[in-house]
Design a protein around this motif. Structure first.
Motif, PDB file in Angstrom:
ATOM      1  N   VAL A 105     -14.453  71.660 103.377  1.00 26.49           N
ATOM      2  CA  VAL A 105     -15.536  70.713 103.124  1.00 26.49           C
ATOM      3  C   VAL A 105     -16.479  71.349 102.101  1.00 26.49           C
ATOM      4  CG1 VAL A 105     -17.463  69.469 104.152  1.00 26.49           C
ATOM      5  CG2 VAL A 105     -15.332  69.745 105.434  1.00 26.49           C
ATOM      6  N   ASP A 106     -16.595  70.714 100.939  1.00 27.79           N
ATOM      7  CA  ASP A 106     -17.372  71.304  99.843  1.00 27.79           C
ATOM      8  C   ASP A 106     -18.791  70.760  99.758  1.00 27.79           C
ATOM      9  OD1 ASP A 106     -15.320  72.997  98.979  1.00 27.79           O
ATOM     10  OD2 ASP A 106     -14.359  71.353  97.886  1.00 27.79           O
ATOM     11  N   GLY A 107     -19.090  69.718 100.507  1.00 26.02           N
ATOM     12  CA  GLY A 107     -20.462  69.214 100.504  1.00 26.02           C
ATOM     13  C   GLY A 107     -20.539  67.715 100.670  1.00 26.02           C
ATOM     14  N   ALA A 134     -21.485  78.794 107.366  1.00 26.56           N
ATOM     15  CA  ALA A 134     -21.541  77.726 106.362  1.00 26.56           C
ATOM     16  C   ALA A 134     -23.011  77.397 106.088  1.00 26.56           C
ATOM     17  CB  ALA A 134     -20.799  76.495 106.855  1.00 26.56           C
ATOM     18  N   THR A 135     -23.373  77.420 104.824  1.00 26.66           N
ATOM     19  CA  THR A 135     -24.773  77.237 104.435  1.00 26.66           C
ATOM     20  C   THR A 135     -24.892  76.123 103.392  1.00 26.66           C
ATOM     21  OG1 THR A 135     -25.036  79.624 104.727  1.00 26.66           O
ATOM     22  CG2 THR A 135     -26.829  78.473 103.620  1.00 26.66           C
ATOM     23  N   SER A 146     -31.509  73.045 102.116  1.00 31.43           N
ATOM     24  CA  SER A 146     -30.958  74.175 101.349  1.00 31.43           C
ATOM     25  C   SER A 146     -31.256  75.493 102.036  1.00 31.43           C
ATOM     26  CB  SER A 146     -31.549  74.184  99.945  1.00 31.43           C
ATOM     27  OG  SER A 146     -31.236  72.987  99.291  1.00 31.43           O
ATOM     28  N   GLY A 147     -30.246  76.300 102.155  1.00 29.02           N
ATOM     29  CA  GLY A 147     -30.415  77.611 102.768  1.00 29.02           C
ATOM     30  C   GLY A 147     -30.282  77.587 104.275  1.00 29.02           C
ATOM     31  N   THR A 148     -30.211  76.402 104.859  1.00 30.77           N
ATOM     32  CA  THR A 148     -30.044  76.339 106.318  1.00 30.77           C
ATOM     33  C   THR A 148     -28.554  76.357 106.658  1.00 30.77           C
ATOM     34  OG1 THR A 148     -29.995  73.917 106.468  1.00 30.77           O
ATOM     35  CG2 THR A 148     -32.153  74.983 106.540  1.00 30.77           C
ATOM     36  N   GLN A 149     -28.305  76.738 107.879  1.00 32.45           N
ATOM     37  CA  GLN A 149     -26.930  76.897 108.330  1.00 32.45           C
ATOM     38  C   GLN A 149     -26.349  75.575 108.813  1.00 32.45           C
ATOM     39  OE1 GLN A 149     -26.523  80.334 110.873  1.00 32.45           O
ATOM     40  NE2 GLN A 149     -24.596  79.597 111.704  1.00 32.45           N
ATOM     41  N   GLN A 150     -25.090  75.348 108.507  1.00 33.00           N
ATOM     42  CA  GLN A 150     -24.368  74.200 109.042  1.00 33.00           C
ATOM     43  C   GLN A 150     -23.382  74.737 110.059  1.00 33.00           C
ATOM     44  OE1 GLN A 150     -20.892  73.015 108.450  1.00 33.00           O
ATOM     45  NE2 GLN A 150     -21.341  71.384 109.880  1.00 33.00           N
ATOM     46  N   GLY A 151     -23.262  74.078 111.180  1.00 29.45           N
ATOM     47  CA  GLY A 151     -22.293  74.507 112.183  1.00 29.45           C
ATOM     48  C   GLY A 151     -22.896  75.421 113.219  1.00 29.45           C
ATOM     49  N   LEU A 196     -21.917  72.734 100.261  1.00 29.67           N
ATOM     50  CA  LEU A 196     -21.777  73.506 101.498  1.00 29.67           C
ATOM     51  C   LEU A 196     -20.844  74.680 101.197  1.00 29.67           C
ATOM     52  CD1 LEU A 196     -22.561  73.439 104.532  1.00 29.67           C
ATOM     53  CD2 LEU A 196     -20.453  72.163 104.935  1.00 29.67           C
ATOM     54  N   THR A 197     -21.277  75.875 101.544  1.00 28.36           N
ATOM     55  CA  THR A 197     -20.488  77.067 101.210  1.00 28.36           C
ATOM     56  C   THR A 197     -20.335  77.944 102.436  1.00 28.36           C
ATOM     57  OG1 THR A 197     -21.591  77.005  99.059  1.00 28.36           O
ATOM     58  CG2 THR A 197     -20.261  78.939  99.534  1.00 28.36           C
ATOM     59  N   ALA A 198     -19.130  78.388 102.677  1.00 23.46           N
ATOM     60  CA  ALA A 198     -18.881  79.320 103.786  1.00 23.46           C
ATOM     61  C   ALA A 198     -18.861  80.732 103.227  1.00 23.46           C
ATOM     62  CB  ALA A 198     -17.566  78.994 104.477  1.00 23.46           C
ATOM     63  N   THR A 199     -19.657  81.596 103.841  1.00 22.63           N
ATOM     64  CA  THR A 199     -19.814  82.963 103.333  1.00 22.63           C
ATOM     65  C   THR A 199     -19.553  83.972 104.448  1.00 22.63           C
ATOM     66  OG1 THR A 199     -21.563  82.078 101.905  1.00 22.63           O
ATOM     67  CG2 THR A 199     -21.399  84.467 102.056  1.00 22.63           C
TER      68      THR A 199
END
Lengths: 221, 221
Positions: free
Chosen positions: B87-89, A191-192, A216-221, B189-192
């Motif tokens: 979770v979208d942000g 998740a980013t 922005s661009g950093t990882q969440q989780g 927040l985006t999961a890739t």
């Protein structure tokens, strides 16, 4: 807080495949890595699971209580279960049976306490806000007395908690299925944070502050 | 299945801020976008919330039942609640009070049924596997009779379900706080999916098949 999480009937691990981890630092790492939990309550005998935001201070979890207020109103001693899960990817094995998910999950059990003291409420809301968006408490307008009164905040002790994680490759790499020639491994999921999207009503010339733009661009989780 | 989700005591929306959406297509879209749900059960009067994988066919949700088996063993008529959340942000407002999370969430209530018929179990496991990794059912080795017997699979009707979503910018863009000059908007927040990581035990020369390799860089959720 003891460094080891206590093992109770509810936190004892029953599944063999998943690794139960008992260090309190593991619990805090999982809590730190997320900001949305799933809160489970019992309403008239039925389970209800709702997503909600949280923060913590190592001793207590703080969470928005609007959702739990129904069950608390019916029974102030009602237990809840809060679960925080990070999905790290798929475990793709040679056989369907060995497929799984790599994840980190924390589960907290207890009877939440409604926070009513304005000072403690402010502190709890600060933890919650800073947990989701570090730097935001000093940037946005803080709650007024009226807003504070309109907010239901719950505190839940982290004393009774368990942690479960699954990591690594599939288990069938040294079994008979390894002969099948099937690709096996992990498909990671990350998740980013994206680029900040300004409110359409925001006047021109107001840039996102570094604590938001820098995410922005950093990882969440 | 009716196109509109029925409104029951448990699925009626109680909060004003969040948008309750009632179309069955919205429910299916949320279920399609994820593969991990949070399953809530009541064990000896206490709620338990555990993450687990799922699949669905539009009428029923299928989920791994090892976790729910304790509560089902105690009471085969025990209701569960399954919640799927994306979770979208973050919603970053001018005031802390108006902060929130953009999300899509589905909640399903019901009494799950233990799937025992081998044909139905195979079908449910296929749905579950294909839901997490489309293409994998025809690629990996399918469950043997013994593995099938060792798998606890539950089916939960999608008849009683509700959907809640929160989208868009913060609400305080036209209020007095708009004068504060504070940046406001969304932090998405985006999961890739990442690149496939081969099992260290995998022999050289086995490349990930297109249905796995082709997922890298695509969005999940």
């Amino acid at each position: 807080m003891p460094a080891e999480l206590p093992v109770t009937d509810r936190t004892r691990h029953r599944r063999l495949r998943d690794q139960g981890r008992l260090a309190r630092t593991d619990l805090e790492a999982i809590l730190d890595a997320g900001f949305v939990c799933h809160l489970g309550v019992v309403v008239e005998g039925h389970p209800m699971v709702v997503p909600t935001v949280y923060g913590h201070d190592g001793a207590d979890l703080f969470l928005h209580g609007s959702v739990a207020s129904r069950s608390l109103a019916a029974d102030p001693e009602a237990a809840v279960c809060v679960t925080v899960t990070h999905v790290d990817g798929l475990v793709l094995a040679r056989s369907v049976f060995e497929h799984g998910v790599n994840y980190r999950s924390a589960m907290i059990h207890g009877v939440p306490r409604r926070v009513t003291d304005p000072e403690e409420k402010l502190r709890g809301l600060r933890l919650l806000t800073e947990h989701a968006t570090p730097g935001q408490w000093d940037y946005a307008r803080r709650p007024s007395r009226k807003e504070l009164a309109a907010t239901t905040l719950l505190a839940l002790s982290l004393a009774e908690a368990s942690v479960k994680t699954a990591v690594g490759p599939p288990d069938d790499g040294d079994g008979p299925d390894a002969e099948l020639g099937v690709w096996a491994g992990n498909l990671p999921l990350t998740a980013t944070w994206g680029a900040p999207v300004p409110d359409p009503l925001l006047p021109a010339g107001i840039a996102p502050p570094p604590h938001i733009a820098g995410r922005s661009g950093t990882q969440q989780g």
